[in-house]
Each structure stands twice: as structure tokens, then as C-alpha cells.
Design a protein around this motif. Sequence first.
Motif, PDB file in Angstrom:
ATOM      1  N   ASP A   1      -7.413  -4.343   2.719  1.00  0.00           N
ATOM      2  CA  ASP A   1      -7.161  -5.300   1.652  1.00  0.00           C
ATOM      3  C   ASP A   1      -5.744  -5.852   1.736  1.00  0.00           C
ATOM      4  O   ASP A   1      -4.780  -5.084   1.799  1.00  0.00           O
ATOM      5  CB  ASP A   1      -7.359  -4.642   0.280  1.00  0.00           C
ATOM      6  N   GLY A   2      -5.633  -7.185   1.747  1.00  0.00           N
ATOM      7  CA  GLY A   2      -4.326  -7.821   1.758  1.00  0.00           C
ATOM      8  C   GLY A   2      -3.790  -8.149   3.135  1.00  0.00           C
ATOM      9  O   GLY A   2      -2.660  -8.627   3.260  1.00  0.00           O
TER      10      GLY A   2
ATOM     11  N   LYS B   1      -9.375 -10.138  10.143  1.00  0.00           N
ATOM     12  CA  LYS B   1      -9.557 -10.944   8.926  1.00  0.00           C
ATOM     13  C   LYS B   1     -10.323 -12.211   9.243  1.00  0.00           C
ATOM     14  O   LYS B   1     -11.229 -12.612   8.488  1.00  0.00           O
ATOM     15  CB  LYS B   1      -8.188 -11.299   8.339  1.00  0.00           C
TER      16      LYS B   1
ATOM     17  N   HIS C   1       0.830  -1.202   0.000  1.00  0.00           N
ATOM     18  CA  HIS C   1       0.000   0.000   0.000  1.00  0.00           C
ATOM     19  C   HIS C   1       0.867   1.256   0.000  1.00  0.00           C
ATOM     20  O   HIS C   1       0.561   2.247  -0.682  1.00  0.00           O
ATOM     21  CB  HIS C   1      -0.929  -0.006   1.217  1.00  0.00           C
TER      22      HIS C   1
END
Length: 203
Positions: A131-132, A140, A15
Motif C-alpha cells: 500500500d502506497g 503497481k 510504514h
Amino acid sequence: MVVAVTGHSGFIGKHLCKAIKDKGWTLIKIDKDYTPIQCDRIYHLACPSSTKAINDNPIKIINTIIDGTKLASNICKKAHFVNISSLGAEDTLINNQQGCYNTAKRLMELYLHHSNGISGTNYRLPSIYGDGMSDDSFIKRCMDGTAYKPTTPNKLHYIMQVNKLVQSIIELEPLEVEEITLGDIYEHFNSGRLGLHRPAPIT
């Protein structure tokens, strides 16, 4: 602006690298060789941080964090060094594997603080989500519906969304950390696919 990044292939690193490119800055990805270069800023993110890695070999984690920091600090002595630490560095209990990780992060901070010629900014990160993120992240697992309901739902936890984090560290601004209970994280992020109120296993 010429910016070097260690840990560029990690969750936050990916990111950050995108944000650096979006700014129009020159990005140099630093791999394991840590070759000295000329740059204006260094972001030191490289660190094994998964729960499995920490539990499997905490001593290896300590050595990796300290050795990596020494190498990263020599990339360019004139650059502004942005060190990515952890909120856990405030609590350096050494009676478990996570304590070893937190202690290594604190030692990393102390090494940079007492090293001549290194100037920069130290960030102690909360739990970062987006995200990720790692599959073993509690958030998560809540999103995947595989998390157990926390046995201490009122325990405070600190989180931050990855894009907000990257924006802050790009601008070298203080972090706006969200304070939330584990129970609220569980209720807010859980998809419910595997049962919202599945009890924790007996240990």
C-alpha cells in the motif's frame, strides 16, 4: 527506545513510522535540517528514488544521496545507524541513469563504512511493494493494468512486501527476499483491466 527517521514521508518511511509507534518507541521525524539530537537508533531512508527523478537529473540524485547521508550520520554519533541501500549497489555500472543511482548507493555505503564512530546495519533492498508504493513501480503498474508484458519474462527480479520489510528492519533481522521472474510478476499482479498480454512498444 528513541528512534529518528529520515525520509519519514516516503512509501517505506510511513510504514516504518507506524511500526515504531506501535512498538511504543519514541519517534523523531527528521526533516531537511538534520538537527543533531540524542537517540538510540537512526533509520536513514531519505532518498529521491523515482524513475523520473533519476532519469531527469542523475547527477543531482548522486549529490542528494551522498550529502544526505553525511548529514544523517551526524544526527547522533552514538546511535545505531540503520542505512537503507539498494540491491543495485552490488552492480555499479555507470553507463546509464540507473547506474548513477546504484553507484551513489554504493558510495553511501563506503562513506559509512570508512567513517569513524559510525556503527550500524546496512540493508540492500529489493523492489518493495504494498500500500502506497510509487505509481511508476512495475508491480503497481501491473496491478493498475497499465504495464507492458516484459520482453525478458525469464529475467530474475527480487521483491519484498513492505510490512515484512519493516518487521525485519525493526528487529534488525536479515531480509527474506523473494526471487521471481518478471514474467511471473506480470502474470501474478496484473489485474487484466487493460489487457493482460498487451505487447511492449517498439523502441
